[in-house]
Structure formats: structure tokens, C-alpha cells
Design an enzyme around this catalytic site. Structure first.
Site, PDB file in Angstrom:
ATOM      1  N   PHE A 147       6.472  11.661  32.927  1.00  0.00           N
ATOM      2  CA  PHE A 147       6.487  11.599  31.131  1.00  0.00           C
ATOM      3  C   PHE A 147       6.651   9.963  31.060  1.00  0.00           C
ATOM      4  O   PHE A 147       5.785   9.312  30.515  1.00  0.00           O
ATOM      5  CB  PHE A 147       7.639  12.217  30.799  1.00  0.00           C
ATOM      6  CG  PHE A 147       8.305  11.580  29.402  1.00  0.00           C
ATOM      7  CD1 PHE A 147       7.360  11.361  28.498  1.00  0.00           C
ATOM      8  CD2 PHE A 147       9.598  11.637  29.348  1.00  0.00           C
ATOM      9  CE1 PHE A 147       7.751  11.054  27.235  1.00  0.00           C
ATOM     10  CE2 PHE A 147      10.026  11.261  28.043  1.00  0.00           C
ATOM     11  CZ  PHE A 147       9.209  10.793  27.003  1.00  0.00           C
ATOM     12  N   GLY A 191       5.184  15.824  37.859  1.00  0.00           N
ATOM     13  CA  GLY A 191       4.112  14.899  37.011  1.00  0.00           C
ATOM     14  C   GLY A 191       2.882  15.608  37.137  1.00  0.00           C
ATOM     15  O   GLY A 191       2.729  16.515  38.140  1.00  0.00           O
ATOM     16  N   ASP A 220       5.052  10.177  48.664  1.00  0.00           N
ATOM     17  CA  ASP A 220       6.478  10.542  48.555  1.00  0.00           C
ATOM     18  C   ASP A 220       7.435   9.543  48.589  1.00  0.00           C
ATOM     19  O   ASP A 220       7.195   8.806  49.978  1.00  0.00           O
ATOM     20  CB  ASP A 220       6.645  11.765  49.419  1.00  0.00           C
ATOM     21  CG  ASP A 220       7.906  12.502  48.991  1.00  0.00           C
ATOM     22  OD1 ASP A 220       8.976  11.958  48.909  1.00  0.00           O
ATOM     23  OD2 ASP A 220       7.875  14.022  48.896  1.00  0.00           O
ATOM     24  N   GLN A 275      10.422   4.788  38.631  1.00  0.00           N
ATOM     25  CA  GLN A 275      10.576   6.049  37.781  1.00  0.00           C
ATOM     26  C   GLN A 275      11.014   7.267  38.631  1.00  0.00           C
ATOM     27  O   GLN A 275      11.399   8.486  38.183  1.00  0.00           O
ATOM     28  CB  GLN A 275       9.659   5.936  36.914  1.00  0.00           C
ATOM     29  CG  GLN A 275       9.411   4.819  36.183  1.00  0.00           C
ATOM     30  CD  GLN A 275      10.611   4.365  35.325  1.00  0.00           C
ATOM     31  OE1 GLN A 275      11.315   4.963  34.517  1.00  0.00           O
ATOM     32  NE2 GLN A 275      10.749   2.918  35.545  1.00  0.00           N
ATOM     33  N   TYR A 318      23.206  15.233  39.786  1.00  0.00           N
ATOM     34  CA  TYR A 318      22.474  14.356  39.334  1.00  0.00           C
ATOM     35  C   TYR A 318      22.934  12.896  38.883  1.00  0.00           C
ATOM     36  O   TYR A 318      22.515  11.772  39.094  1.00  0.00           O
ATOM     37  CB  TYR A 318      21.550  14.895  38.032  1.00  0.00           C
ATOM     38  CG  TYR A 318      20.516  13.899  37.115  1.00  0.00           C
ATOM     39  CD1 TYR A 318      19.415  13.582  37.800  1.00  0.00           C
ATOM     40  CD2 TYR A 318      21.055  13.406  36.135  1.00  0.00           C
ATOM     41  CE1 TYR A 318      18.701  12.712  37.048  1.00  0.00           C
ATOM     42  CE2 TYR A 318      20.240  12.422  35.497  1.00  0.00           C
ATOM     43  CZ  TYR A 318      19.108  12.210  35.916  1.00  0.00           C
ATOM     44  OH  TYR A 318      18.173  11.246  35.151  1.00  0.00           O
ATOM     45  N   LYS A 330      22.279   8.963  40.153  1.00  0.00           N
ATOM     46  CA  LYS A 330      21.999   7.844  39.385  1.00  0.00           C
ATOM     47  C   LYS A 330      22.969   6.604  39.359  1.00  0.00           C
ATOM     48  O   LYS A 330      22.644   5.609  39.240  1.00  0.00           O
ATOM     49  CB  LYS A 330      21.719   8.191  37.823  1.00  0.00           C
ATOM     50  CG  LYS A 330      20.474   9.145  37.656  1.00  0.00           C
ATOM     51  CD  LYS A 330      19.371   8.025  37.786  1.00  0.00           C
ATOM     52  CE  LYS A 330      17.887   8.824  37.901  1.00  0.00           C
ATOM     53  NZ  LYS A 330      16.779   7.935  38.164  1.00  0.00           N
ATOM     54  N   VAL A 346      15.237  10.573  26.309  1.00  0.00           N
ATOM     55  CA  VAL A 346      14.034   9.869  26.131  1.00  0.00           C
ATOM     56  C   VAL A 346      13.393  10.869  25.534  1.00  0.00           C
ATOM     57  O   VAL A 346      13.202  11.895  26.229  1.00  0.00           O
ATOM     58  CB  VAL A 346      13.346   9.131  27.308  1.00  0.00           C
ATOM     59  CG1 VAL A 346      12.203   8.358  26.740  1.00  0.00           C
ATOM     60  CG2 VAL A 346      14.324   7.878  27.818  1.00  0.00           C
TER      61      VAL A 346
HETATM   62  N1  LIG Z   1      13.556  11.479  30.423  1.00  0.00           N
HETATM   63  C1  LIG Z   1      14.905  11.048  30.150  1.00  0.00           C
HETATM   64  O1  LIG Z   1      15.521  11.365  29.007  1.00  0.00           O
HETATM   65  C2  LIG Z   1      15.543  10.360  31.121  1.00  0.00           C
HETATM   66  C3  LIG Z   1      16.922  10.109  30.958  1.00  0.00           C
HETATM   67  C4  LIG Z   1      17.790   9.193  31.719  1.00  0.00           C
HETATM   68  C5  LIG Z   1      17.040   9.040  32.991  1.00  0.00           C
HETATM   69  N2  LIG Z   1      15.779   9.351  33.433  1.00  0.00           N
HETATM   70  C6  LIG Z   1      15.066   8.718  34.484  1.00  0.00           C
HETATM   71  O2  LIG Z   1      13.861   8.480  34.191  1.00  0.00           O
HETATM   72  C7  LIG Z   1      12.640   8.567  35.349  1.00  0.00           C
HETATM   73  C8  LIG Z   1      11.695   9.376  34.729  1.00  0.00           C
HETATM   74  O3  LIG Z   1      11.861  10.391  34.223  1.00  0.00           O
HETATM   75  P1  LIG Z   1      10.760  11.452  33.167  1.00  0.00           P
HETATM   76  O4  LIG Z   1      11.534  11.843  32.042  1.00  0.00           O
HETATM   77  O5  LIG Z   1       9.491  10.609  33.049  1.00  0.00           O
HETATM   78  O6  LIG Z   1      10.595  12.467  34.337  1.00  0.00           O
HETATM   79  P2  LIG Z   1       9.391  13.378  35.051  1.00  0.00           P
HETATM   80  O7  LIG Z   1       9.879  14.205  35.984  1.00  0.00           O
HETATM   81  O8  LIG Z   1       8.396  13.373  33.902  1.00  0.00           O
HETATM   82  O9  LIG Z   1       8.811  12.004  35.868  1.00  0.00           O
HETATM   83  C9  LIG Z   1       9.212  11.932  37.265  1.00  0.00           C
HETATM   84  C10 LIG Z   1       8.137  11.399  38.183  1.00  0.00           C
HETATM   85  O10 LIG Z   1       8.505  11.226  39.460  1.00  0.00           O
HETATM   86  C11 LIG Z   1       7.868  12.146  40.419  1.00  0.00           C
HETATM   87  N3  LIG Z   1       8.433  12.321  41.694  1.00  0.00           N
HETATM   88  C12 LIG Z   1       9.424  13.079  41.967  1.00  0.00           C
HETATM   89  N4  LIG Z   1       9.796  13.163  43.047  1.00  0.00           N
HETATM   90  C13 LIG Z   1       9.030  12.258  43.585  1.00  0.00           C
HETATM   91  C14 LIG Z   1       8.972  11.932  45.231  1.00  0.00           C
HETATM   92  N5  LIG Z   1       9.772  12.405  45.995  1.00  0.00           N
HETATM   93  N6  LIG Z   1       8.114  11.083  45.503  1.00  0.00           N
HETATM   94  C15 LIG Z   1       7.055  10.565  44.458  1.00  0.00           C
HETATM   95  N7  LIG Z   1       7.065  10.909  43.184  1.00  0.00           N
HETATM   96  C16 LIG Z   1       8.126  11.636  42.889  1.00  0.00           C
HETATM   97  C17 LIG Z   1       7.534  13.237  39.603  1.00  0.00           C
HETATM   98  O11 LIG Z   1       6.218  14.098  40.221  1.00  0.00           O
HETATM   99  C18 LIG Z   1       7.033  12.891  38.361  1.00  0.00           C
HETATM  100  O12 LIG Z   1       5.875  12.460  37.886  1.00  0.00           O
HETATM  101  C19 LIG Z   1      13.550   9.503  36.258  1.00  0.00           C
HETATM  102  O13 LIG Z   1      14.283   8.534  37.278  1.00  0.00           O
HETATM  103  C20 LIG Z   1      14.725  10.016  35.455  1.00  0.00           C
HETATM  104  O14 LIG Z   1      15.897  10.252  36.279  1.00  0.00           O
HETATM  105  C21 LIG Z   1      14.944  10.181  32.262  1.00  0.00           C
END
Ligand SMILES: NC(=O)c1ccc[n+]([C@@H]2O[C@H](COP(=O)([O-])OP(=O)(O)OC[C@H]3O[C@@H](n4cnc5c(N)ncnc54)[C@H](O)[C@@H]3O)[C@@H](O)[C@H]2O)c1
Length: 327
Positions: free
Chosen positions: A17, A42, A62, A82, A150, A154, A180
Site C-alpha cells: 500500500f 503486496g 526477500d 517499507q 509487532y 518496530k 495510514v
Molecule cells: N499502514 C499503516 O497504517 C502503517 C502504520 C504503521 C506502520 N506501517 C508500516 O509501513 C510499512 C508499509 O505498510 P503497508 O501498510 O504499506 O503494508 P503492506 O502489507 O501493504 O506493504 C508491505 C510490503 O512489504 C512486502 N514484504 C513483506 N515481507 C517482505 C519480505 N520478506 N521481503 C520483501 N518484501 C516483503 C509485502 O509484499 C508488501 O508489498 C510497513 O513497514 C508497516 O509496518 C504501516
């Protein structure tokens, strides 16, 4: 502030996202963008607007694999890390995999970025790091004890980033994202976030399930505010602004009942029947804190952050996107 438009950028988790929104934005600004993703959560379709751009490279790999990290980070100026497994409940169900990706994967990316001598490592931190601290608004310097696996991962990210800055001199900036939401956030799956899940349920005239009585509140943050913070973190030339963390939020809080009211109002413009859908209420969820609200003063002062989208502004855009793309 120097604002180069041809930086070489790596976005890990770029098919997710937030990452895919960053890929699209930085390409639109003329930068060269590489995405490293293993598609755990993703999707390729999130990159539909990027894939044919000659300045875009997709690496399927990965972050738990050091060689993939080294390959992706080679010759890059900036890393936007991310990639992670999000979701508190996922981490409660499977803490080991969450730790492997979020801690070991993070460390692999930090080491690879240090060795490749990137200019700055900007990473997704989280409001979950505030844990059980009760004071509002949350200020960066005051955190509590983590409430979930989790949240531990972080927090550990922040500790590693700080030690790497001090020990190896790599510049880091952590962005503590607060709830977000926006276009391309996945509404499907057991661990979907609350806004896309509610939008889908309302669009299908199903009753959304609210955990608790709906009076828990959050600092819901529209994706375009988050993009602004990431760009500011890349562009800052203020030495006092690096090697630290920032709340990344709008700086206001709304309850889940407020959220439901806005969603019904905005979605019923597309289908008036949605106004009649009534949510169901259930028990509170493990690891959830009652209220969350960020102070955004540090980002305003040190980075010039000026978020443009309130919850209502962002929801109107997000709802329009979901209606066009998922109906
Ligand atoms: N969305 C929120 O509200 C929010 C809040 C706080 C923190 N975050 C952090 O922001 C970041 C992005 O979150 P998001 O909401 O876009 O989540 P998301 O799940 O949509 O995106 C995470 C991406 O990381 C990829 N991924 C996961 N494991 C992986 C690996 N081993 N190797 C390579 N890629 C890998 C996934 O395929 C995905 O595309 C994350 O670190 C999350 O912890 C998000």
C-alpha cells in the site's frame, strides 16, 4: 533545501500500500525507482502505473535474504524501507515470521545500505511503539512498553537505526506512521486494515464489525500526508533533522464511530442504500490501545511538515478510489 529530481531510490515493500504510492510519486517527480518486494502482502497490480516506466525496476526478492538486499541497494542514493509484515493480530498469531521479516530483514537492509554507502536510510516506523503510554498527544521522546510482538519489532528497528547512525555514520530517519489509509490499501484478507475493510463491507451492504463500543480513537493519516513526510525526509539538509524519528500523522483524532459516520455519508453518494447499513459491535481486540493522537510539532519544526489532508478530506478521495476500482 536541495531537491534533486534524479535520485536513485530503492523502495522495499514497493508493491504494498504505502510503498506502491511512494513508487508512483517518486517516478512522477523524475527519480529512478527500484522496488524490492516478495509479494507476501503486496500485489503486482499496485505497480500497474509504474511497470512500463523506463525509470522503474522491479526486483522480486526477500529482505530476509542478504544477497537480495545487496543487489537491490547497489548504486542507490536513498532507501525507503517499507517492507514488513504489518498487523498486530498477525504478529500475535505468528511472532516468529513477523520477527524474521521485521527485525532480521530490517537488519539485512541496514547492513546492505551501510555497505553500499547510501546517503540516507528512511524507514517505516510505527505508532505502536508508544505501547502502553497513556499521555496524549504522543511526543516522540516518551514511549511506553510494547503491547504486541509487532510493536516490539518496530521498536527494535528504531534501536538498530540509532546504533547504526552512531556506530557506522549512516544517516537514518524513522517515520512513525499513525493509521495510514488511502488508495491501494488492501481491503482483503484476515489482517486487512479497518478503513478499507469497512469500505468494502459498506459497498457490499454488509454490517461492518466494530471492536468495542466505537469510542476508541485514532489519528487517521491520509497517504498523501505520508508521501509528503517521506519526501521531506529525503530532501532535508538540516543536520539536526537526521538520525531521529518523527510522528507521521495528521495531528487530530477521530473515533471509530466518527469514521463510520463519515464513510456512510461519503459512500451513500454513490449508493443511497449504504446510509441504512448499521454496524455491529463486538469485544475489544487484544493489543489495541484506547486512544492515539500524535504531536506533529517535531516534524513541523525540523522538516517543515504541513499535512494537507484531514480524515474527511482523505476519506472522500479514498472512497472515490475504492468505488472506481473495486466496485
Ligand atoms: N499502514 C499503516 O497504517 C502503517 C502504520 C504503521 C506502520 N506501517 C508500516 O509501513 C510499512 C508499509 O505498510 P503497508 O501498510 O504499506 O503494508 P503492506 O502489507 O501493504 O506493504 C508491505 C510490503 O512489504 C512486502 N514484504 C513483506 N515481507 C517482505 C519480505 N520478506 N521481503 C520483501 N518484501 C516483503 C509485502 O509484499 C508488501 O508489498 C510497513 O513497514 C508497516 O509496518 C504501516
Amino acid at each position: 533545501m536541495t531537491e534533486g529530481t534524479n535520485n536513485k531510490i530503492l523502495i522495499t515493500g514497493g508493491a504494498g500500500f504505502i510503498g506502491s504510492n511512494l513508487c508512483e510519486y517518486f517516478l512522477s517527480k523524475g527519480h529512478e525507482v527500484t522496488c524490492l518486494d516478495n509479494f507476501a502482502t503486496g500485489h503486482k497490480h499496485n505497480l500497474a502505473n509504474c511497470i512500463d516506466n523506463p525509470k522503474f525496476t522491479l526486483i522480486e526478492g526477500d529482505i530476509r535474504n542478504a544477497a537480495d538486499c545487496e543487489k537491490a541497494v547497489k548504486d542507490k542514493d536513498f532507501v525507503f524501507h517499507q517492507a514488513a509484515l504489518g498487523s498486530v493480530p498477525r504478529s500475535i498469531n505468528d511472532p516468529v515470521t513477523t520477527n524474521d521479516v521485521n527485525v532480521s530483514g530490517f537488519l539485512n537492509m541496514l547492513v546492505a545500505s551501510r555497505d553500499a554507502k547510501v546517503k540516507r536510510f528512511i524507514y517505516a516506523a510505527s505508532s505502536s511503539t508508544y505501547g502502553d503510554s497513556e499521555g496524549l498527544p504522543k511526543v516522540e521522546a516518551v514511549i511506553g512498553k510494547p503491547l504486541s510482538p509487532y510493536a516490539i519489532t518496530k521498536y527494535v528497528n528504531e534501536l538498530y537505526a540509532e546504533i547504526f547512525s552512531k556506530t557506522y555514520g549512516i544517516e537514518t530517519i524513522g517515520l512513525r506512521y499513525f493509521n495510514v489509509f488511502g488508495r491501494k490499501q488492501d481491503p482483503n484478507g484476515a489482517y486487512a486494515a479497518v478503513i478499507p475493510k469497512f469500505v468494502m463491507q459498506l459497498m457490499q451492504l454488509e454490517s461492518p464489525k466494530i471492536n468495542g463500543d466505537g469510542n476508541y480513537s485514532r489519528d487517521f493519516t491520509y497517504i498523501d500526508n505520508v508521501i509528503q513526510m517521506n519526501e521531506l525526509a529525503m530532501n532535508t539538509t538540516n543536520s539536526a533533522a537526521v538520525n531521529t524519528v518523527y510522528n507521521t500523522a495528521f495531528g487530530d483524532r477521530n473515533t471509530l464511530n466518527d469514521l463510520m459516520r463519515y464513510l456512510k455519508e461519503f459512500l451513500s453518494k454513490y449508493n443511497p442504500e449504504i446510509a441504512n447499513v448499521v454496524p455491529e459491535y463486538g469485544p475489544n481486540r487484544a493489543g489495541d490501545i484506547p486512544h492515539s493522537l500524535a504531536s506533529i510539532n517535531k516534524a513541523k519544526e525540523l522538516l517543515g511538515y504541513d499535512p494537507q489532508f484531514s480524515l474527511q478530506d482523505g476519506l472522500q478521495e479514498a472512497v472515490a478510489w475504492y468505488w472506481d476500482n473495486l466496485k
